[in-house]
Design a protein around this motif. Structure first.
Motif, short mmCIF file in Angstrom:
data_model
loop_
_atom_site.label_atom_id
_atom_site.label_comp_id
_atom_site.label_asym_id
_atom_site.label_seq_id
_atom_site.Cartn_x
_atom_site.Cartn_y
_atom_site.Cartn_z
N PRO A 1 -21.09 -71.91 3.16
CA PRO A 1 -20.61 -72.12 1.79
C PRO A 1 -20.07 -70.78 1.24
CG PRO A 1 -22.79 -73.08 2.07
CD PRO A 1 -22.49 -72.31 3.32
N THR A 2 -18.92 -70.84 0.56
CA THR A 2 -18.25 -69.60 0.12
C THR A 2 -19.21 -68.66 -0.60
OG1 THR A 2 -16.39 -71.07 -0.25
CG2 THR A 2 -16.12 -68.79 -0.92
N ASP A 3 -20.05 -69.22 -1.46
CA ASP A 3 -20.92 -68.34 -2.26
C ASP A 3 -22.10 -67.78 -1.45
OD1 ASP A 3 -22.13 -70.76 -1.99
OD2 ASP A 3 -22.79 -70.94 -4.07
N GLN A 4 -22.24 -68.21 -0.19
CA GLN A 4 -23.34 -67.68 0.64
C GLN A 4 -22.85 -66.58 1.59
OE1 GLN A 4 -26.63 -68.58 0.53
NE2 GLN A 4 -26.09 -69.80 -1.26
N GLU A 5 -21.53 -66.36 1.63
CA GLU A 5 -21.00 -65.35 2.55
C GLU A 5 -21.60 -63.97 2.33
OE1 GLU A 5 -16.78 -65.18 2.84
OE2 GLU A 5 -16.57 -67.21 3.59
N PRO A 6 -21.68 -63.49 1.05
CA PRO A 6 -22.24 -62.15 0.84
C PRO A 6 -23.68 -62.04 1.34
CG PRO A 6 -21.19 -62.95 -1.16
CD PRO A 6 -21.22 -64.10 -0.20
N GLN A 7 -24.45 -63.10 1.15
CA GLN A 7 -25.83 -63.11 1.63
C GLN A 7 -25.87 -62.86 3.14
OE1 GLN A 7 -28.78 -63.57 0.22
NE2 GLN A 7 -30.04 -64.00 2.02
N LEU A 8 -25.04 -63.58 3.88
CA LEU A 8 -25.02 -63.42 5.33
C LEU A 8 -24.55 -62.03 5.73
CD1 LEU A 8 -23.78 -66.71 6.93
CD2 LEU A 8 -25.56 -65.23 7.81
N GLU A 9 -23.52 -61.55 5.02
CA GLU A 9 -22.98 -60.23 5.36
C GLU A 9 -23.98 -59.12 5.11
OE1 GLU A 9 -19.28 -60.63 3.20
OE2 GLU A 9 -18.13 -60.38 5.05
N SER A 10 -24.98 -59.39 4.28
CA SER A 10 -25.96 -58.34 3.95
C SER A 10 -26.93 -58.09 5.10
CB SER A 10 -26.72 -58.72 2.69
OG SER A 10 -27.66 -59.74 2.99
#
Lengths: 307, 527
Positions: free
Chosen positions: B256-265
């Motif tokens: 989900p687009t809004d979860q990308e930053p979470q994964l990238e962290s």
């Protein structure tokens, strides 16, 4: 007695027929299987060929008769979705669900009933409060939420359990906890109240006065008398276990019949849905039958054949 | 202090004690690894055409090979074609001649011949009376003869001259199947245990659970880098993410687009994206069905288009990860047909919108917009904003979020969601303008159709179909697009974005067509 069993048997057949018919009507009136199966952009000619191939061009009533006829002969037909015999598809998935269900249910019994007994014996004390708090937590927390919490904790943070799939014992842990928690919580609460009801009975005081040791009083005097409501709840909860499996199998990617049902419903794969509904209904009917039998064993008054 | 990261470190020790059996197997030096891909879904049937789907496209090229390849390595838009199972192709009038690669092996040990290719593209399988894979008709329009001339030569004859056959062979119809095995087991069984010529062969396929591929060392382009590639269904995003972070999986799809930053962290995780050759859109129902449908008036449709500030919506929902095409069918992937400086005939302009809406005589009646729940990322969010923008100019739209496409297709409705691809002929505007809107398309013929092609559109389309040279084709295309723009029967929102995440020590190139190639120049594993 023969009449009793004949009536029970006929009633079972009637129940299953109702269930199958209901599933047929609901699925056929809520969406076109062809659109669901071959995609939204298929051309009319392609749709026609598919309909002919699967007899979906026949009037609904004809389809229904053919379907019920096959069921009566024990033929479950072929899946529209992957064109394999339905029975093969279900048999491939059933062991996974049974394994998960048995472990979860076994754990729920082993934890729920003793916890309920302990809570009753320590009524109003800290142990009782603690157990009941856990029980409420167990049946109030939705399955999918508990499942995701467990994944985040054990797979993402602790990294000690696989997040999904099946195969090893480690894969079974989280789905079984998720599925069993609700039943364990419910059982603990029912066991507690059933025990409380019998612990004050005169025969319990009589046993105490006779000098029967406490553990014997609980196990041989109280528990059998409290067992009827507990057995009822165990039987009813079998349904909850199947319903729960649908959610739990989806969250954990567990390859059982729960997920199969979800996939089959969303693609209007009638043959698979019908067969699964039948399997689930048969399980429920069987469970109720077993509960009836257990009543007889537990309570001589019922065994006496007053019915 | 125990932070999230150090907490994880401590707990790994605990975990090793708890489940000694559950640890990733260590790899001996030089041994090829097993790669695990966590996917949201597989598909019931994985025959090339009966199995067409976004989810199958991901893994198909790992066990089927195309006759002709699109080269995404040297060209981002993939307009360049390069040899696959066909090494040369040439056209003489209505007849195309394909020269095939020599010594290509199928997974069952048979050698690929022209017979197999002729069967793959032939009437029995794709375009005859009752073909094995009926959807093939869509992709083989105009085919009249497919014939094996000798062991390594195939001829394709079309009713009209068709310069785009090689481009069409880069799609699903270009995946070659072995004739003898296919006929022996039948299409349904083939779809459960397919045989192709790709770098991996299918070892296990359970449609609701897992697809296991094994290295096929006789692959025509050399042995693949992994010993096994396992595609496992993990329906829940949290499960896919947890498994990737913990090292259980090497790849995952659909973030989900809004979860990308979470994964990238997370350390050791890389997020990959590609702009897909696909545009979510909506169609106006331009027909008088329901009877009082105000959208039959083109002024209302154009007014509604001018009321949408789509650039702002895309910026809010996607940031710079994608864009809104100002003019429909003026898409960058169309190569020489693309005009970056083209003026938008209907720019965002609420004043102009109000004027057009007033001219249409629209009386404020509710317009129902049928939308499939969670089918296109961010679609519902965008719809909510658009409904508000339309309210500002006095148009009353009700977005109805429905559970599936059958419900979306159930009349009555005024607007419906859809999405359209642009990659049927690489670098050519054929799709969607003519393939998906044309007179034989479902949009113009199905029970749920939303428009009747206008005479101008049909005339321009016939010209477009017959055009051979680039100049002729471009001129016809411009005319065809203008005919569409004159009636504006739909609206394109943005270019879709596919995303994936994978282990950071793997180098992997994502493709706009969604293919996840676990071989060749697309994948480099750590030494």
């Amino acid at each position: 007695m023969t009449r009793f069993w004949t009536i029970k048997f006929l009633r079972t057949i009637l129940t299953l027929w109702f269930v199958v018919t209901f599933a047929f009507v609901v699925l056929r009136t809520s969406g076109d299987p062809v659109v669901a199966l071959i995609g939204a952009d298929a051309l009319p000619a392609e749709i026609e060929q598919f309909r002919r191939q699967w007899g979906l061009d026949q009037p609904l009533f004809v389809q229904y008769l053919r379907y019920v006829g096959q069921m009566a002969l024990g033929e479950f037909g072929t899946s529209l979705r992957d064109q394999r015999p339905v029975i093969d598809i279900i048999m491939e998935r059933l062991p996974a669900t049974l394994a998960l269900g048995l472990v979860a249910y076994g754990a729920a019994l082993v934890i729920g009933i003793p916890a309920g007994i302990a809570a009753a014996l320590r009524r109003g004390r800290t142990l009782d409060r603690a157990i009941m708090a856990f029980a409420v937590f167990g049946f109030a927390l939705p399955n999918f939420f508990l499942g995701i919490l467990l994944i985040l904790f054990f797979s993402l943070f602790l990294q000690i359990l696989p997040s999904s799939g099946s195969g090893t014992l480690a894969h079974l842990v989280m789905p079984a906890i998720t599925l069993g928690t609700f039943t364990a919580g419910t059982l603990a609460r029912f066991t507690r109240s059933a025990m409380l009801e019998v612990l004050d009975r005169p025969y319990m005081r009589a046993a105490a006065a006779k000098g029967v040791p406490a553990w014997k009083r609980v196990l041989f005097h109280a528990l059998p008398n409290a067992a009827i409501p507990i057995v009822t709840v165990i039987g009813l909860n079998l349904g909850q276990l199947i319903a729960g499996a649908i959610v739990v199998e989806t969250v954990f990617g567990w390859p059982g019949i729960g997920r199969l049902l979800v996939q089959a419903v969303s693609s209007r794969d009638l043959a698979v849905v019908q067969a699964l509904v039948l399997v689930i209904a048969a399980t429920m009917v069987l469970a109720n039958l077993l509960v009836d039998l257990l009543y007889g064993l537990l309570d001589p008054r019922i065994r006496g054949g007053a019915r | 202090m125990i932070t999230r990261r150090t907490f994880g470190k401590y707990s790994i020790g605990v975990g090793a004690l708890a489940f000694p059996g559950y640890a990733r197997p260590l790899r001996a030096q030089g041994e090829r690894p097993t790669l695990t891909v966590a996917v949201d879904n597989l598909w019931a049937n994985i025959a090339p055409i009966n199995g067409i789907s976004t989810t199958t496209r991901r893994f198909f090229p790992n066990f089927y090979s195309h006759l002709v390849e699109r080269d995404y390595i040297s060209d981002e838009q993939g307009i360049e074609l390069k040899p696959g199972l066909a090494t040369e192709w040439s056209r003489d009038g209505k007849v195309w001649t394909l020269k095939l690669r020599e010594g290509v092996k199928f997974h069952n040990g048979e050698t690929m011949t022209a017979e197999d290719v002729a069967f793959t593209l032939g009437p029995e399988r794709l375009w005859g009376e009752e073909p094995f894979e009926p959807r093939g008709k869509t992709f083989t329009a105009g085919f009249v003869r497919v014939e094996a001339v000798d062991d390594l030569t195939v001829e394709i004859e079309t009713a009209e001259e068709d310069p785009f056959i090689p481009g069409k062979l880069t799609g699903y119809i270009g995946f070659v199947v072995p004739k003898a095995y296919y006929l022996e087991v039948g299409v349904d069984a083939f779809g459960q245990a397919p045989v192709g010529t790709g770098p991996y062969s299918v070892a296990t396929f359970r449609s609701g659970e897992v697809l296991e591929l094994e290295a096929f060392d006789e692959y025509w382009d050399g042995p693949p880098p992994a010993a096994r590639v396992v595609w496992r269904i993990v329906p829940e995003f949290a499960g896919r993410m947890a498994g990737l972070v913990s090292g259980e999986f090497d790849f995952m799809v659909n973030i989900p687009t809004d979860q990308e930053p979470q994964l990238e962290s997370y350390d050791g995780v890389t997020v990959a994206r590609a702009l897909a050759s696909n545009y979510p859109a909506f169609a106006f129902n331009t027909r008088a069905d329901p009877e009082n449908n105000p959208l039959v008036d083109v002024n209302l449709r154009k007014g509604m288009v001018q009321a949408i500030d789509m650039h702002a919506i895309v910026q809010a929902l996607f940031g710079d990860k994608t864009f809104h095409p100002d003019v429909p069918f003026n898409f960058p992937e169309y190569g020489d047909y693309y005009r970056p400086d083209m003026e938008n005939p209907l720019p965002y302009d609420p004043e102009a919108a109000r004027e057009k809406i007033a001219a249409s005589g629209y009386d404020g009646q509710v317009l129902d917009w049928h939308i499939t729940r969670q089918f296109y990322p961010n679609y519902e969010a965008a719809a909510e904003i658009m409904v508000e923008m339309w309210r500002q100019v006095g148009v009353n739209v009700r977005a109805e979020i429905l559970d599936n496409f059958e419900l979306v297709y159930t009349r009555p409705y005024h607007m419906m969601n859809m999405s359209m691809s642009t990659d049927f002929i690489p670098g050519d505007p054929y799709q969607p303008l003519w393939l998906d809107w044309g007179p034989t398309s479902s949009r113009a013929t199905a029970q749920w159709k939303t428009w009747d092609p206008t005479p101008e559109y049909l005339a321009a389309g016939r010209e477009f179909e017959a055009a051979i040279t680039f100049e002729e084709r471009q001129a016809a295309f411009e005319k065809l697009r203008q005919a569409w723009l004159d009636v504006y029967p739909g609206y394109y929102l943005w270019k879709s974005v596919y995303n994936w995440a994978h282990r950071a020590d793997i180098e992997w190139i994502a493709r706009p067509d969604g293919e996840m190639r676990m071989f060749g120049d697309y994948l480099t594993l750590p030494a």
